[in-house]
Design an enzyme around this catalytic site. Structure first.
Site, PDB file in Angstrom:
ATOM      1  N   SER A 575       0.841  -1.197   0.000  1.00 40.59           N
ATOM      2  CA  SER A 575       0.000   0.000   0.000  1.00 40.59           C
ATOM      3  C   SER A 575       0.877   1.249   0.000  1.00 40.59           C
ATOM      4  O   SER A 575       1.788   1.388   0.808  1.00 40.59           O
ATOM      5  CB  SER A 575      -0.908  -0.009   1.233  1.00 40.59           C
ATOM      6  OG  SER A 575      -1.714   1.135   1.276  1.00 40.59           O
ATOM      7  N   GLY A 576       0.586   2.151  -0.914  1.00 45.18           N
ATOM      8  CA  GLY A 576       1.349   3.388  -1.026  1.00 45.18           C
ATOM      9  C   GLY A 576       2.485   3.316  -2.010  1.00 45.18           C
ATOM     10  O   GLY A 576       3.221   4.292  -2.179  1.00 45.18           O
ATOM     11  N   THR A 580      -2.047   2.045  -8.065  1.00 48.70           N
ATOM     12  CA  THR A 580      -3.198   2.636  -8.741  1.00 48.70           C
ATOM     13  C   THR A 580      -2.757   3.638  -9.802  1.00 48.70           C
ATOM     14  O   THR A 580      -3.307   3.678 -10.902  1.00 48.70           O
ATOM     15  CB  THR A 580      -4.110   3.317  -7.703  1.00 48.70           C
ATOM     16  OG1 THR A 580      -4.533   2.351  -6.732  1.00 48.70           O
ATOM     17  CG2 THR A 580      -5.333   3.915  -8.377  1.00 48.70           C
ATOM     18  N   ASN A 626      -0.785   4.823   3.241  1.00 52.00           N
ATOM     19  CA  ASN A 626      -1.133   5.443   1.972  1.00 52.00           C
ATOM     20  C   ASN A 626      -2.396   6.270   2.157  1.00 52.00           C
ATOM     21  O   ASN A 626      -3.338   5.838   2.817  1.00 52.00           O
ATOM     22  CB  ASN A 626      -1.363   4.360   0.908  1.00 52.00           C
ATOM     23  CG  ASN A 626      -1.615   4.956  -0.466  1.00 52.00           C
ATOM     24  OD1 ASN A 626      -1.446   6.154  -0.669  1.00 52.00           O
ATOM     25  ND2 ASN A 626      -2.017   4.125  -1.399  1.00 52.00           N
ATOM     26  N   SER A 629      -5.388   4.397  -0.531  1.00 47.32           N
ATOM     27  CA  SER A 629      -5.149   2.963  -0.636  1.00 47.32           C
ATOM     28  C   SER A 629      -6.396   2.264  -1.168  1.00 47.32           C
ATOM     29  O   SER A 629      -7.511   2.490  -0.696  1.00 47.32           O
ATOM     30  CB  SER A 629      -4.773   2.388   0.731  1.00 47.32           C
ATOM     31  OG  SER A 629      -4.656   0.986   0.653  1.00 47.32           O
ATOM     32  N   SER A 630      -6.209   1.419  -2.167  1.00 45.66           N
ATOM     33  CA  SER A 630      -7.320   0.635  -2.707  1.00 45.66           C
ATOM     34  C   SER A 630      -7.625  -0.498  -1.741  1.00 45.66           C
ATOM     35  O   SER A 630      -6.776  -1.329  -1.467  1.00 45.66           O
ATOM     36  CB  SER A 630      -6.946   0.068  -4.084  1.00 45.66           C
ATOM     37  OG  SER A 630      -6.689   1.092  -4.998  1.00 45.66           O
ATOM     38  N   GLY A 854      -0.927  -5.456  -2.224  1.00 42.66           N
ATOM     39  CA  GLY A 854       0.327  -6.130  -1.935  1.00 42.66           C
ATOM     40  C   GLY A 854       0.252  -6.939  -0.654  1.00 42.66           C
ATOM     41  O   GLY A 854      -0.755  -6.972   0.060  1.00 42.66           O
ATOM     42  N   GLU A 856       0.451  -7.991   3.014  1.00 39.38           N
ATOM     43  CA  GLU A 856       0.169  -7.181   4.193  1.00 39.38           C
ATOM     44  C   GLU A 856       0.454  -7.988   5.450  1.00 39.38           C
ATOM     45  O   GLU A 856       0.087  -9.160   5.550  1.00 39.38           O
ATOM     46  CB  GLU A 856      -1.288  -6.701   4.195  1.00 39.38           C
ATOM     47  CG  GLU A 856      -1.599  -5.680   3.110  1.00 39.38           C
ATOM     48  CD  GLU A 856      -2.992  -5.111   3.237  1.00 39.38           C
ATOM     49  OE1 GLU A 856      -3.751  -5.604   4.106  1.00 39.38           O
ATOM     50  OE2 GLU A 856      -3.336  -4.180   2.491  1.00 39.38           O
TER      51      GLU A 856
END
Length: 1926
Positions: A575-576, A580, A626, A629-630, A854, A856
């Site tokens: 994330s980050g 995206t 992030n 973050s998605s 990703g 986690e």
């Protein structure tokens, strides 16, 4: 324990083979000595219980047992060790303890040998089970003295056998009387039973935690003491450092008292727990450790220990614990006396066991244990405690073979890289491990055996083992390489440094093969993503330009189009990391390549791109890592048709994080849409009854409400706009946000206990308000909503039971409703977007873009993390297979012999999670289907099922957690919410409530099904559904060709210009990048093209470069010469094994060093000689200077004496002259004053006299004028009064007369209107029947009849007039009868009589005029031929007069006046009508066949009479229109052929112009000639490939355009009129006829010079001019683009210098390259010369030639300059020299072509000239920024300079780029301009516009150039074109 406290550092990496760099020897037996007096007293209770393995390692010479199956105990050389309980307890027994061991051995000689050894050492073997089957776990270490190698042979039976035969009672009996229990981490099930009982009895436990083992966490939860290896704490806790990991371990283990970590030669570190009560000082544990290191006594010969005080130890991000930190040091042993440390770890543990039993304090325990471990090198020689002394010596076997120690294997967290040992010398550059920055570079300053002393770039000096360092490429470019497979050394520090180097210069993209690594810059770089950049990557080969997502997208698109295979682009990262944004860029490029507008108006690609803001608004949120973050996975399928156009798309989403709707942790945020809605316009907020987001429970759980740089109000508007684009109607949008608002109001409903037991109800009026508001927004009943939240309906067979929910359960029900509503809403949005975009069922290929979350791992990992990590496990397996496949394809393509490597597979983890029926997901589904299942029962099921699985473990002190060993590390999951989050069914009450909603949108989210209508919920598993989706995704990916983008987050602060090495390294490991490198290293990591290999290593064997052998042969000979083995020669590259590149570089460095010495010697000799010569010259010069100085002194004295005499003479003369001038000036001044005074007096008198006269004259004038004005005023007043009286009388008379003559005047007006109408109809009929003779005659007859009728009417009017006159006479006769007012009657009579007379005069004048007009028409018919000749002469005279402005104005005014006269005459003639001529004479057909204007008043009717349709001899001929068509056809047929040129001008253009001018086509209202010409030109230029043909027509069209520009003028132009002269048109014609002969001759001469005439252009002519201008521009563009196309392929070869082999160039005089360096530039020159010759031959105007070459050179400048900025291999010193030489050729061409044709073409190359000039400067590092921008490269922008400076590298002379200060200055300026997208764009744009205007073209050609031009010869013979002769 394999890695414990030892005396020297162990190698961090396991090598494929072992080597012994130090000689065999025996250290002094007295080296280590410790007396028994130093031992502490033995405790009374000395029983120690151990549980673990009993494996024994034996070390012996080869000849001791050639067969490994022989009985080993018969050898004299044996050594125990290996990190097991048996060895540790053996050491403890020899120290005096009474150990017991629980283990199992085989019933064979080896097992019995173990028992004998243990019993001999005093270990109690009562609890050791002897089994009949199997072998004991042994490790043979065979030593070969000759080859200095050893071989490890592992016997079967590993891991150690478990003593299942021991009952629980026997195990517990072993604890009787035990003081301490020790476990080595093995036999976890047995050990756990013993540990639990020991805890119950209060017996402390010591754990040896070498590495993660099965069941180790349970043991750690029960332990009191822990001894672990250096890597274990960080691996187990995830802490960034060892001290922080110790704090974390103490916090996680409640029973722990201290933890000891062994650090190799650095000793060990220990943390002892204490109470925090009374401790006020808080210290950072990492800083404290550094302080303790400075306190160590580095000169100590014995192990020591330093300790801190009792403080609060704080670890950042972990917590605080009370205690103290201790640091134990190891003794420094000279490298020559180093021995193997086998068994040292075990002896350390044994000593710790002894110290614990003896209650030794830590300050003494650590040195004691370390000292004991020093003597454990040969455990067979250690005496028991009964001896007075311990001698720790190395035993010399009787066979004379000394034993060599095997290095202990250490732990290396991360990827395993295979690196061969490298011989390093002083001055070598290496990479060394560093705890702060992961890896740091340095230079070797000393080598002592295996120890290497390295001076790091940070300034510190470290001593490390040679096996712990990696070589660094000394010639690596400072800005890194764009493809890391090109790195000479493919290892972890090299990869990390390359990424950091590129990141520092904003090069955020890097290739690893075909994998793109994208490092998030955390700032906008708009110059990388504009449309021009996409155009650069369009069609470019992969790897040709700089790394970019556009390159990956283009490769996927090209592969799909060429091979018809669907593609997939997988974007991954944590994330980050920028996943995206990378996905958006891919979508943007694919839309650019395949975009087309849909028929409805919205394009598919626009909808796909616009769907991103919608999905981000409802699926993205701020997390810790992030801001955007998605929280869902997205796979976008873009479908293409057979032409490569986007035809459809679909979006697949995975696992939306529903729990975030209700639960938000600080400092995260909920989904963006909630905050957007709260920032909506006031009317929306009022409609949804919203307010500040801090007032809503679902949003205020976190303190983060607003984000910096994000305006939620603007985002709300943007989301609305995006919804419109994707096809969501305004009604649906309103319903969507109404549901979002309802969810917010749901969260604010609080519950309290109700009146009944276990019931609940809304808390207060505020809760009731939100409940009613939510019901209103859902459009459902408020009471039903309350019941669905507070009650449950249980349906049984017999009855339906309503159950009340307590407040806690009601809150859960509320949150469940919010989550399911939001989930259904999100699914609806995705379905709506897909249906709006539409899918193409006929599409055969697609490109999928996967934006997936990703890996986690957080403190709390729930079901979402479990699914996310499962996805990453699946994708990692897919990634590994792809990388492995690509590596194999590379080797196969190069046709090299190699054995296929194996890669680590993670299939076991996938089976653990998803295998049926025993996987975790299957067990989870099973638990969800049982009502009484809880997370604890689910966890116990997992423990029982996977207790023996190596990837599954149970954490310490956790009742329901479990840990999975993923590919990226261990992750512990909390199962508390697993069951709830896995259930997907809707609560029946919620379903019924929302299904009955009056809002169709809400009810549509919850459709009623059969199951739900019966109040039953069918179970659906999210985990199973997710697994199916994932399987479907993998199937899709398997059917496609994958492409990978790995996104990396450089820092956790989310800020630019920060690169955290540890963080990036971990992401590279998790992302599989290091795995890809490992796969490459397993084979041949170094791959170099032949020319690069020869260029780099040719100096190792210069003799192989002699001759004319090809590169392959040279490479083979070179490798054979240097004696390298294991390499492979491919088709285009040399493949080297790991470490071979470093060996070659070492030899190359040695050769370069020797060469440098020779060069230095020669240079110093040259400098000394030069210095001597300079010194001698200086002495001679000094002597000459001295002599000259003396001579100058003598000369100076003589000159001064002469000067003094001259000065005296001049001074006397000056004084005398000054006195004279003063006297003279005084006299003149006096005279002047006197004369001036007299003159002023005279002037004053004259002025006074003149003034008096003026005053007198003005006074007299005033008096006279006043009298005159007064008299004039009186006269005017009198006249005005009289005239007014007379006028009033006249007015009364006129009014009376008007009454009588009104009827006559009305009839006159009516007649005039009828005449006009008939005239108009007559002319209309004439135009319509101009070509039909008979029709014309009939129409003339009709018009004659009409004319006769008009004449009759006119006669009747005259008769009526006579009658009126008679009536007036009668009235006049009757007037005298009235006698009352006779005067008035006479006046009326007079008036009527006068009016009648006037009418009579008017009628008679009209009759006269009609007669005169008829006479004029008769005369005109008789003299038609004569008038025609006179009119033609008059016309030529008028054209001549137009050359001057005065004549032009006169002609226009005369034409207008004559038009008015002609109209009046025509009206009169039509009214009168008695001419004897047919009306068709009015209609005229011009000679050129054009129709005459509708306005018959044209003056052409006067001077161009009509010709008859019969010849003078009365023979009929064809009409003029047919002749005109034939003439036009003849003209077209002639000019379509190449008629050549005359006097340097195109004949065709001149001929066309002359014909159009003669035919008066320019003045025609309607004509088809121009259309025929345009069609002819269009068909002629269809062959666009022939520059010669296009040049011919460019010359003709441009020349014709020039002639039109000079001739045509707009017909409606109104010039400034001068006063009209009295001379009429006919009068001027007559004057011309009567002019003198001399004036006629002059006019004829002027007409001869007037080849180009100006005419008034009508609309067709002006339109033809515009069309002709368009064709000129089109032909120009075709020629220019043809030249660009021809040069484009050559420029791609010219930007980079051809590769040549240095050896061949120097020795054989020819290069390996096929093309000479100048061939490509010469080809460009040939293209330019060829086109210039063609243009000259076709006489193209020079201005057009200039523009063609100017724009072409601009194109060359753009292409070369952009390639220089995009391709790093082009930005070199040698390439600059090559391009500079080519530019010199272009400059020479410009000089030869001259300015007439080249123009300013050379100036267009300014960008590439300045860039190349900068590249070839040798000492760039000495140049300042101001010098660069002001002197060297003033035209280049900061971004362009920065790009060149960072990409520059020198492949010839190793010159450096600019200084870091200059780079920093550029970076600061770029940062200041970062918001300006234009300034950030460093690429140039090619200008394809038309650079000239018609006026510019006209000004370049002279009219006089056409005087001698001859028309087409073919037309001169045609009688119809005789006018061309004139």
């Amino acid at each position: 324990m394999a890695t414990t406290m030892t005396l020297h550092a162990h190698p961090p990496l396991v090598k494929p083979a072992f080597s012994f760099p130090y000689p065999l020897h025996s250290p002094s037996p007295q080296r280590f000595r410790m007396s028994s007096a130093s031992l502490p007293p033995l405790p009374e209770n000395r029983v120690v219980l151990g549980c673990g393995a009993v494996s024994v390692d034996f070390l012996a010479a080869v000849d001791s047992y050639p067969n490994p199956d022989d009985k080993i105990r018969s050898t004299s050389a044996k050594l125990q060790g290996g990190g097991n309980a048996g060895n540790a307890l053996t050491c403890a027994a020899r120290l005096g303890l009474k150990p017991r061991l629980i283990s199992k051995v085989a019933d064979d000689p080896q097992g019995k040998g173990i028992l004998e050894e243990l019993e001999a050492d005093g270990v109690d073997s009562s609890f050791i089970v002897v089994s009949e089957g199997g072998n004991s776990p042994f490790t043979y270490i065979i030593v070969d003295d000759q080859t200095k190698t050893r071989t490890c042979i592992h016997t079967p039976g590993y891991p150690p056998m478990i003593p299942e035969e021991l009952t629980e009672s026997n195990l517990l009996a072993a604890l009787d009387g035990a003081r301490l229990v020790y476990f080595d981490g093995r036999l976890h099930e047995t050990a756990l039973v013993v540990a639990q009982e020991a805890t119950r009895r209060g017996i402390p436990i010591l754990i040896d935690a070498e590495r993660k083992r099965e069941g180790l966490d349970e043991l750690l939860n029960l332990s009191s003491y822990v001894i672990c290896s250096a890597k274990f704490p960080q691996a187990w806790t995830g802490a960034p450092s060892v001290p922080s990991a110790l704090v974390s371990m103490v916090l996680k283990l409640p029973n722990i008292k201290f933890v000891v970590v062994t650090l190799g030669e650095d000793g060990c570190v220990m943390l002892e727990r204490s109470s925090e009560n009374g401790l006020s000082e808080e210290v950072n544990v990492d800083d404290l450790l550094e302080t303790l290191k400075h306190k160590k006594d580095s000169n100590s010969t014995l192990p020591t220990c330093v300790s801190s005080s009792q403080v609060k130890l704080h670890a950042k991000g972990i917590g605080t614990v009370g205690g103290r930190l201790l640091l134990g040091t190891a003794e420094k042993i000279p490298p020559s006396e180093l021995v193997d440390t086998t068994g040292a770890g075990d002896s350390f543990i044994g000593a710790v066991l002894y110290a614990l039993c003896a209650n030794m304090p830590p300050e003494k325990m650590l040195p004691f244990a370390a000292q004991v471990s020093l003597g454990s090198q040969n455990r067979s020689s250690v005496s028991h405690r009964s001896s007075l002394e311990f001698f720790f010596t190395l035993e010399i076997p009787s066979d004379g073979h000394s034993r060599k120690r095997r290095p202990a294997s250490g732990h290396q967290l991360g990827i395993f890289l295979i690196v061969a040992s490298v011989t390093l010398g002083v001055g070598s550059l290496v990479w060394v491990e560093d705890p702060d920055v992961a890896w740091i570079d340095g230079e070797v300053v000393a080598v002592n055996g295996e120890d290497i002393k390295v001076l790091c770039t940070s300034g510190k000096t470290v001593v490390v083992k040679s096996s712990n360092v990696y070589p660094k490429d000394a010639e690596a470019p400072p800005c890194g390489v764009d493809d890391m497979t090109k790195l000479p050394y493919l290892h972890e520090p090299g990869v990390l440094h390359n990424l950091k180097s590129r990141y520092d210069i904003n090069e955020i993209y890097t290739y690893t093969g075909n994998i793109l690594i994208a490092v998030n810059p955390f700032q906008r770089l708009p110059h990388l993503y504009d449309s021009h950049m996409m155009a650069q990557y369009k069609g470019a080969a992969f790897g040709e330009l700089s790394p970019h997502p556009f390159a990956v997208a283009d490769a996927a698109y090209r592969l799909m189009m060429n091979e018809g295979i669907s593609q997939a682009i997988l974007v991954s990262g944590e994330s980050g990391a920028g996943k995206t944004e990378s996905t958006k860029l891919l979508m943007q490029y694919l839309a650019y390549m395949g975009g087309r507008s849909a028929s409805e108006g919205r394009s598919v690609q626009q909808q796909v791109l616009e769907s991103n803001p919608v999905l981000e608004a409802f699926g993205n949120a701020k997390t810790v890592r992030n801001n955007n973050s998605s929280r869902f996975g997205k796979f976008v399928e873009i479908q293409f048709d057979h032409r490569g156009r986007i035809s459809g798309a679909a979006i697949r989403t995975y696992l939306l994080e529903r729990s975030r709707v209700c639960q938000v942790s600080d400092p995260e945020r909920n989904y963006h849409c909630f905050y957007m809605l709260c920032a909506a316009p006031p009317e929306d907020i009022q409609k949804y009854k919203l307010g500040n987001p801090r007032t809503f429970h679902y949003l205020n759980q976190s303190n983060c409400i607003e984000l910096d740089g994000l305006d939620d109000a603007k985002e709300y508007a943007a989301t609305r706009k995006a919804m419109d684009t994707v096809g969501i109607s305004s009604e649906e949008q309103d319903a969507i946000f109404r549901v979002i608002a309802a969810i917010l109001h749901l969260g604010n409903i609080e519950f309290v206990k109700g009146k009944e037991i276990d019931s609940s109800m809304p808390k207060d009026e505020k809760s009731w308000f939100h409940l009613r508001t939510a019901a209103e927004l859902f459009m459902c009943d408020a009471k039903a909503l309350e019941d669905s939240l507070c009650k449950r309906v249980i349906v049984t067979r017999d009855e339906t039971i309503t159950k009340e929910l307590d407040p806690e359960a009601a809150v859960g029900s509320r949150d469940a409703l919010a989550k399911i509503v939001y989930s259904r809403l999100f699914d609806w949005l995705v379905d709506k977007i897909n249906s709006s975009i539409g899918q193409d069922p006929n599409s055969k290929c697609l490109i999928g873009v996967l934006d997936i979350y990703g890996f986690e791992s957080f403190k709390t990992n729930s079901f979402e993390q479990f699914c996310i990590n499962l996805t990453n496990e699946k994708l990692q397996q897919h990634f590994n297979q792809h990388v492995f496949k690509m590596e194999q394809e590379e080797y196969t393509k190069e046709e090299i012999n190699w054995s296929y490597i194996e890669f680590i597979d993670n299939q076991d983890v996938l089976d653990l999670i998803e295998k049926k029926p025993g996987g975790i997901i299957a067990l989870l589904d099973e638990a969800c289907m049982f009502p009484r299942s809880t997370h604890e029962t689910f966890a116990q099921k997992l423990y029982q099922t996977f207790k023996n699985h190596k990837r599954f473990s149970k954490p310490k002190l956790a009742r329901s957690d479990f840990t999975i060993c993923h590919y990226a590390g261990d992750v512990t999951y909390q199962t508390e919410l697993f069951l709830d989050k896995n259930k997907d069914y809707v609560i029946a009450e919620h379903q019924a409530l929302l299904s009955a909603s009056k809002c169709s949108f809400v009810s549509g989210l919850f459709p009623v099904s059969n199951e739900e209508s019966s109040k039953q919920s069918k179970f659906s598993s999210i985990g199973s559904r997710f697994k199916q989706q994932l399987q479907s995704l993998l199937e899709t990916l398997s059917a496609t060709e994958p492409h990978y983008i790995r996104c990396v987050k450089p820092n956790n602060l989310l800020k630019p210009a920060i690169f955290e090495n540890h963080n990036v390294l971990q992401q590279l490991r998790c992302g599989g990048v290091m795995e890809a490198i490992r796969i490459s290293c397993a084979g041949y990591p170094t791959k170099r093209p032949f020319y690069e290999f020869v260029d780099r290593f040719g100096i190792l064997a210069p003799e192989v470069l002699d001759g004319s052998a090809d590169e392959v042969t040279v490479c083979k000979k070179l490798l054979e010469k240097v004696g390298l083995e294991g390499y492979q020669i491919g088709k285009t590259k040399v493949f080297l094994r790991a470490g071979q590149m470093a060996e070659l570089d070492a030899r190359r460095t040695e050769v370069l060093g020797r060469s440098a010495s020779i060069i230095q010697r020669k240079f110093r000799s040259h400098m000394a000689q030069k210095s001597f010569i300079l010194l001698r010259r200086s002495a001679i010069l000094l002597q000459s200077v001295c002599r000259g100085e003396l001579t100058r002194h003598v000369y100076e004295s003589m000159r001064r004496e002469a000067s003094c005499l001259r000065i005296q003479k001049d001074l006397r003369m000056y004084l005398a002259r000054k006195a004279y001038k003063e006297l003279y000036s005084s006299a003149v001044s006096v005279q002047t004053g006197m004369r001036g005074m007299a003159a002023r007096s005279e002037l004053r008198f004259r002025r006074q006299t003149r003034a008096a006269i003026v005053i007198q004259s003005h006074c007299r004038k005033f008096l006279a004028r006043s009298e005159y004005v007064k008299l004039k005023k009186a006269a005017l007043t009198t006249q005005c009064a009289w005239r007014a009286r007379v006028a009033r009388k006249e007015l009364r008379k006129l009014k009376m007369a008007a009454r009588e003559t009104g009827a006559l005047q009305a009839a006159k007006n009516k007649l005039e209107k009828q005449v006009e109408e008939l005239t108009w109809r007559l002319q209309l009929e004439k135009r319509m029947r101009a070509d039909l003779e008979e029709a014309k005659t009939q129409e003339n007859a009709k018009l004659q009849t009409a004319l006769q009728d008009l004449q009759l009417q006119f006669k009747e009017t005259k008769e009526m007039l006579l009658k009126e006159r008679e009536a007036a006479k009668v009235a006049a006769e009757q007037i005298p009868v009235i006698q009352e007012i006779p005067v008035i009657d006479h006046e009326m009579m007079d008036k009527l009589s006068a009016e009648n007379e006037k009418l009579k005069a008017l009628v008679s004048s009209l009759e006269i005029k009609i007669v005169e007009t008829e006479k004029k028409y008769e005369e005109t018919n008789k003299l038609s031929e004569d008038r025609l000749k006179q009119a033609m002469e008059a016309e030529s005279m008028i054209v001549k007069l137009k050359t001057t402005m005065h004549r032009l104005e006169e002609k226009i005014s005369d034409m207008e006046s004559e038009n008015k006269i002609l109209r009046q005459q025509t009206l009169l003639a039509t009214s009168k009508g008695p001419s004897g001529h047919s009306p068709d004479s009015v209609t005229k057909v011009l000679e050129n066949g054009h129709h005459a204007s509708e306005a018959l008043g044209s003056n052409d009717l006067l001077h161009t009479p009509v010709k008859g349709y019969e010849t003078p001899d009365n023979k009929p001929r064809r009409p003029p229109i047919d002749r005109q068509h034939e003439d036009v056809d003849a003209l077209m047929e002639c000019v379509m052929k190449d008629v050549g040129f005359s006097q340097g001008k195109p004949v065709a253009a001149f001929t066309i112009y002359k014909c159009l001018l003669h035919w008066k086509s320019f003045e025609a209202e309607r004509t088809s000639v121009f259309d025929r010409l345009i069609q002819m030109i269009g068909s002629a230029i269809e062959d666009q490939d022939s520059n010669e043909h296009m040049s011919y027509w460019l010359s003709n069209t441009s020349t014709l355009l020039f002639l039109l520009q000079k001739s045509l003028k707009a017909a409606d132009a109104t010039p400034v009129r001068k006063p009209q002269t009295a001379t009429s048109l006919f009068g001027r014609m007559a004057m011309g006829f009567r002019s003198s002969p001399s004036s006629v001759n002059l006019t004829a001469a002027a007409a001869a010079l007037e080849t180009v005439r100006q005419v008034e252009a009508k609309y067709p002519a002006l339109l033809f001019k515009q069309q002709l201008t368009a064709y000129v521009e089109k032909i120009y563009g075709i020629i220019r683009d043809n030249l660009k196309k021809e040069l484009g392929s050559l420029l791609a070869l010219c930007i980079q210098a051809p590769r040549t082999s240095k050896g061949s160039v120097l020795r054989s005089g020819r290069s390996f390259g096929k093309d000479s360096p100048t061939n490509h530039w010469q080809a460009i020159i040939d293209c330019l010369n060829s086109l210039l010759s063609i243009l000259k031959q076709n006489f193209v105007p020079p201005v057009l030639i200039q523009k063609i070459f100017t724009q072409t050179f601009s194109y060359v400048n753009v292409q070369l300059f952009n390639s220089l900025l995009l391709r790093r291999e082009c930005c070199t010193f040698s390439n600059g020299e090559y391009v500079k030489a080519g530019l010199a050729e272009l400059e020479l061409w410009c000089c030869q072509a001259k300015e007439e044709y080249a123009g300013s073409a050379w100036d267009e190359l300014k960008h590439i000239r300045q860039a190349v000039g900068f590249l070839v400067i040798h000492q760039k590092y000495r140049i300042s920024y101001d010098e660069i921008t002001n002197d060297l490269c003033p035209i280049l922008s900061v971004q362009q300079l920065y790009r060149i400076c960072t990409l520059y590298w020198d492949d010839n002379y190793n010159t450096r780029s600019v200084s870091p200060e200059v780079i920093s200055s550029m970076r600061v300026l770029m940062t200041e301009d970062s918001n300006n997208a234009v300034s950030n764009s460093f690429l140039l744009d090619d200008n394809s516009s038309i650079p000239f205007s018609v006026d510019e073209l006209s000004s370049s050609i002279e009219v006089k150039d056409f005087l001698d031009v001859q028309p087409a010869a073919d037309l001169l013979e045609n009688p119809s074109f005789q006018f061309l002769h004139s």
